[in-house]
Design an enzyme around this catalytic site. Structure first.
Site, mmCIF file in Angstrom:
data_model
loop_
_atom_site.group_PDB
_atom_site.id
_atom_site.type_symbol
_atom_site.label_atom_id
_atom_site.label_comp_id
_atom_site.label_asym_id
_atom_site.label_seq_id
_atom_site.Cartn_x
_atom_site.Cartn_y
_atom_site.Cartn_z
ATOM 1 C CD GLU A 76 33.727 56.519 41.094
ATOM 2 O OE1 GLU A 76 33.192 55.906 40.162
ATOM 3 O OE2 GLU A 76 34.281 57.631 40.956
ATOM 4 C CG ASN A 77 39.033 54.837 44.707
ATOM 5 O OD1 ASN A 77 38.791 55.886 44.101
ATOM 6 N ND2 ASN A 77 40.244 54.328 44.767
#
Length: 218
Positions: free
Chosen positions: A55-56
């Protein structure tokens, strides 16, 4: 569903990760949560063609980086150094969350503090005074992925089951978990029923006596 299987010994964390990796469908887009799920990346095969998302802001994440492969600028959402596979791409985390919320991930694998028999998930806060909440992208993943699986130890340090009738911890997502991998059993959750797919180092009867929900042999 196939008949329940059993082994004499409990599963190690690596063996749990191997089981999860083997169950991921070929060609799937997958997010691995922090903690135990991270190890799954080490057991995915090239033939599976699985694409890992973090998700980064990355698609095409490879196994955990070690030794000379460690790049401090290349990490997953849990700040663990990772590798990149050919064709990997990088993007803003807002785009990453749009992928998660938009139903574009086939599977996410998360850790948990508690799971109810209905598949409700609690994994961001114990509610204890002074505990640091850490929801991250878990809520988005839990309800956005097509399938949400959990890897965890089945019992707390006090011996209490993390698989429960009703959550007592703050909720991450409702009715989202369909499969649970633990060191002593693998569970399938369907229609508010808990099926035991396999047991490890424990009999079905012993497991049923320790877990406060009705269990059914797969």
């Amino acid at each position: 569903m196939s008949a329940m299987t059993t082994t004499e010994a409990k599963l190690t964390r690596d063996e749990m990760a191997q089981l999860v990796a083997a169950d991921i469908p070929a060609g799937a887009f997958v997010n691995l949560g922090i903690g135990q799920p991270t190890n799954v990346s080490n057991y995915l095969t090239k033939e599976q063609g699985v694409t890992l998302h973090t998700e980064n802001g990355m698609l095409g994440m490879g196994p955990v980086a070690t030794g000379e492969d460690i790049d401090p600028d290349l990490i997953n959402a849990g700040k663990i150094p990772v590798t990149q596979l050919p064709g990997a791409s990088f993007f803003h985390h807002a785009d990453s969350f749009a992928m998660m919320r938009g139903g574009h991930l086939d599977v996410c694998v998360l850790g948990a503090f508690q799971i109810s028999k209905d598949g409700d998930l609690a994994n961001w806060h114990t509610g204890a005074e002074g505990a640091i909440p850490a929801v991250g992208g878990a809520m988005d993943l839990a309800i956005g992925a097509k399938s949400t699986w959990v890897m965890m130890s089945l019992f707390t340090k006090a011996g209490e089951s993390k698989l429960v009738e009703t959550l007592s911890y703050p909720v991450t997502g409702l009715g989202c978990v369909s499969r649970i991998y633990t060191e002593v059993a693998v569970f399938e959750l369907r229609d508010s029923k808990v099926f035991v797919r396999s047991t490890h180092g424990i009999s079905f009867e012993e497991l049923a006596a320790k877990v406060p929900v009705e269990l059914t042999q797969a």
